[in-house]
Design a protein around this motif. Sequence first.
Motif, PDB file in Angstrom:
ATOM      1  N   HIS A 578       0.954  -1.350  -0.001  1.00 59.24           N
ATOM      2  CA  HIS A 578       0.120   0.113  -0.034  1.00 59.24           C
ATOM      3  C   HIS A 578       1.298   1.153   0.443  1.00 59.24           C
ATOM      4  CE1 HIS A 578       0.272   1.559   4.246  1.00 59.24           C
ATOM      5  NE2 HIS A 578       0.481   0.286   4.684  1.00 59.24           N
ATOM      6  N   VAL A 579       2.437   1.338   0.728  1.00 60.27           N
ATOM      7  CA  VAL A 579       3.474   2.288   0.275  1.00 60.27           C
ATOM      8  C   VAL A 579       3.184   3.089  -0.815  1.00 60.27           C
ATOM      9  CG1 VAL A 579       5.511   3.381   1.653  1.00 60.27           C
ATOM     10  CG2 VAL A 579       4.049   1.772   2.543  1.00 60.27           C
ATOM     11  N   GLU A 580       3.720   1.783  -1.787  1.00 61.60           N
ATOM     12  CA  GLU A 580       4.606   1.360  -3.033  1.00 61.60           C
ATOM     13  C   GLU A 580       3.012   2.241  -3.886  1.00 61.60           C
ATOM     14  OE1 GLU A 580       7.322   1.025  -3.209  1.00 61.60           O
ATOM     15  OE2 GLU A 580       7.352   0.108  -1.249  1.00 61.60           O
ATOM     16  N   LEU A 581       2.217   1.678  -3.732  1.00 59.86           N
ATOM     17  CA  LEU A 581       0.625   2.529  -4.673  1.00 59.86           C
ATOM     18  C   LEU A 581       0.178   3.659  -4.078  1.00 59.86           C
ATOM     19  CD1 LEU A 581      -1.475   2.161  -6.161  1.00 59.86           C
ATOM     20  CD2 LEU A 581      -2.969   1.500  -3.717  1.00 59.86           C
ATOM     21  N   ARG A 582       1.070   4.249  -3.379  1.00 61.11           N
ATOM     22  CA  ARG A 582       0.378   5.482  -2.232  1.00 61.11           C
ATOM     23  C   ARG A 582       1.730   6.718  -3.040  1.00 61.11           C
ATOM     24  NH1 ARG A 582       0.867   5.842   3.222  1.00 61.11           N
ATOM     25  NH2 ARG A 582       0.449   8.553   3.211  1.00 61.11           N
ATOM     26  N   HIS A 583       2.521   6.193  -3.346  1.00 67.17           N
ATOM     27  CA  HIS A 583       4.045   6.618  -3.868  1.00 67.17           C
ATOM     28  C   HIS A 583       3.551   6.557  -5.138  1.00 67.17           C
ATOM     29  CE1 HIS A 583       8.085   8.032  -5.360  1.00 67.17           C
ATOM     30  NE2 HIS A 583       8.907   6.185  -5.613  1.00 67.17           N
ATOM     31  N   ARG A 584       3.199   5.969  -5.937  1.00 68.59           N
ATOM     32  CA  ARG A 584       3.414   5.829  -7.662  1.00 68.59           C
ATOM     33  C   ARG A 584       2.224   6.884  -7.083  1.00 68.59           C
ATOM     34  NH1 ARG A 584       3.202   0.827  -6.822  1.00 68.59           N
ATOM     35  NH2 ARG A 584       0.691  -0.049  -7.235  1.00 68.59           N
ATOM     36  N   LEU A 585       0.953   6.790  -6.326  1.00 64.01           N
ATOM     37  CA  LEU A 585      -0.331   8.176  -7.362  1.00 64.01           C
ATOM     38  C   LEU A 585       0.582   9.258  -6.352  1.00 64.01           C
ATOM     39  CD1 LEU A 585      -3.387   5.919  -6.400  1.00 64.01           C
ATOM     40  CD2 LEU A 585      -2.552   5.969  -8.581  1.00 64.01           C
ATOM     41  N   GLY A 586       1.604   9.771  -5.745  1.00 71.24           N
ATOM     42  CA  GLY A 586       2.160  10.703  -5.471  1.00 71.24           C
ATOM     43  C   GLY A 586       1.002  11.498  -3.813  1.00 71.24           C
ATOM     44  N   LEU A 587       1.414  10.813  -3.383  1.00 73.61           N
ATOM     45  CA  LEU A 587      -0.036  10.907  -2.200  1.00 73.61           C
ATOM     46  C   LEU A 587       1.321  10.820  -1.141  1.00 73.61           C
ATOM     47  CD1 LEU A 587      -3.532   8.346  -2.445  1.00 73.61           C
ATOM     48  CD2 LEU A 587      -2.782  10.788  -3.152  1.00 73.61           C
ATOM     49  N   LEU A 588       2.187  10.486  -0.741  1.00 67.25           N
ATOM     50  CA  LEU A 588       2.990  10.086   0.843  1.00 67.25           C
ATOM     51  C   LEU A 588       3.168  11.798   0.777  1.00 67.25           C
ATOM     52  CD1 LEU A 588       5.610   7.786  -0.057  1.00 67.25           C
ATOM     53  CD2 LEU A 588       2.949   7.099   1.302  1.00 67.25           C
ATOM     54  N   THR A 589       3.528  11.989   2.307  1.00 67.04           N
ATOM     55  CA  THR A 589       4.016  13.099   2.381  1.00 67.04           C
ATOM     56  C   THR A 589       5.435  13.429   3.078  1.00 67.04           C
ATOM     57  OG1 THR A 589       2.948  13.207   4.425  1.00 67.04           O
ATOM     58  CG2 THR A 589       1.789  14.013   2.639  1.00 67.04           C
TER      59      THR A 589
END
Length: 718
Positions: A578-589
Amino acid sequence: MGLARLAELHGVAPSYAPSPGVAVPVPQSTVVAVLAALGVDASTPQALAQALAAAESSHPLLPPTVVLWHEPEPAEPPLDELPLKDPPLLELPRPLKELPPGTRVEVAAETGERLEWTAPAARWNRLPLGVHRLRADAPDGRSASVALVVAPARAPQPPARVHGLLVQLYSLLSARSWGMGDLADLAELAAWAGRGLGAGFVQINPLHAAVPGAPADPSPYRPSSRRFPDPVHLRVENVPEYAYAGPRERARLDALRDKGGELREAVLDKGALIDRDAVWALKREALEIVCRAPLGPGRRAAYCDFLAEQGQALEDHATWCALAEVHGSEWHSWPAALRDPRSAETAQARRELMDRVDFHCRLAWLADEQLAAASRAAHEARMAVGVVHDLAVGVHPGGADAWAQRDAFAEGMSIGAPPDAFNARGQDWGLPPWRPDVLAASGYAPYRGLIRSLLRHAGALRIDHVMGLFRLWWVPQGAPPTDGAYVRYDAEAMLAVLVLEACRADAVVVGEDLGTVEPGVREALTRRGVLGTSVLWFERDWSGDGRPLAPEQWREGCVATATTHDLPSTAARLTGEHVELRHRLGLLTRPLDLERTQETADVAEWLGLLGARGLLPEGMEDEEGRIRAVYRFLLRTPARMVGVWLPDAVGDRRPQNLPGTWDQYPNWRLPVADAAGRPLTLEELAASPRLHGLLEVFRTPPQSGRGPRTAPPDARLG
């Protein structure tokens, strides 16, 4: 000071606390706007002074709605206590305690019974449960006619520890559904899960009516109406009149069914997303044909009973649907006279569109029938609870409910959440809030009708963002979410109505109390028998060292789960996908490496606890074993209900909804899939060795419920 005092008198908080010990003032412009939405003018110093003087000089004899709590009567009283005494009254509320001596009291009960007495004499404990009308005439000339809610002290509870399945119904396709899961699939799932898995409940997403349009909003949490179900969930072939189509109509229905099969195969075999609009286009045409078949005398009588029971609410809903076909689904853009559901022009339009109004009434009736069939399937499978329905926190501002009940909604406001540690910009959900003053003045009639409707065929009801019964964050139109304010509701009255209707339906109530929860809210919910929601990854000792809570430290009054529709699946959580998914979508802060490190540490901490408790016999490297360990842990807690996220049972990696995204991720459009992302039908799920391996964790002797479970534990869906 004057504006803050006026705000407090009307339940508007002039500040909020994003964290303990920190108070942030609400902008004065927000306070003025919120007060205006409540019908209070504070726009000028003179208006403010007048409004404050009026509020402080008002001393009504009674508030608009008064609540009485009764202890439940004993089911089998001792022989020496017969005849049964009046139910004991809990603490008499202050407004009734403070009625002046000599006040004449008259109660017109729901049943038609009338009781009269003079204060300080009291006959409150002789009142039946229900919502009554109370009139009081005091010696000083003051009088009041208010609603009186007499409710049991607590909502019904699960009969014993139960486990069940959590699933988004649209995501569960069978070999017979038309491109998305439907109510017949729900009935099939309940029958199989109850008999084959020993499950005590199936919890699903809201089935509320969506706002029509292309493309329609796929989110089940932004509906047109919360009171009536969406006919897109109908199994067309299960409508009795489907069998009576003539040859020409039958040929067209067969063609539509085949196209529905093509939609299903596109999702299952070709990787297409669930296309709600395409499904509804087919079903709508099919239902138009089916509804042209005349009803037999018995069916006609049943339909008329449904119309009479639903009354004005259904007529309004169907009228909005008919008008939306002509003028579009945003009622604010309709001709001015039609924006008022009670205008003469609207009445005339209803007469002119009577065939369309009847069509939409018929759809509501058919959906109600199939909801009843799903509920029966759950009960016949000896489920202790049954189908758990979901109540969204609000409605679309342009939809049927906002039109039909426009006076009950705050104009120019939407609800959301204030800034916090997880979202510094706050949230605006775009949903209009109910006005607490209008609700109270009506005896909570819109709310009562909503709850009663949802409980018609429910074994339990989940309340999304249950904290909204206490207060909601109002955001003025055009303002950022940071510039909102909390508006308080009469939680005692909201809970009393909820508990009363739940007891009438013999239904459990579950509150989604995740996130920021005001002090005292969980205690109040527990006192009234409303279960909370506890998600494993959030259950830590936040007031201490932050370590995972041991199972014996969890609360009993909750549904314990490993995840929800808004969170990563357990497989994605354990693997860090799920971390990788959020990274691909530019959602990580934060930087990716920091997120990975933090997530790995969190998971390792939980796995360490699972291992130390002897819940990981398969070893740390076995993915299925780790998921089983998570659910073994949940079973070690005292939680009354334990929910299995159905995609967890087959290793699905994808969340159904990824907060913070819109078109970047296919929210609310994914079918249940296996670990490789291959969509699975309900029939394949029922035969999945991985699913049965996980559910083996729950193999226990039959639990008390509505009857003994007689099906063998390895029963399959046939």
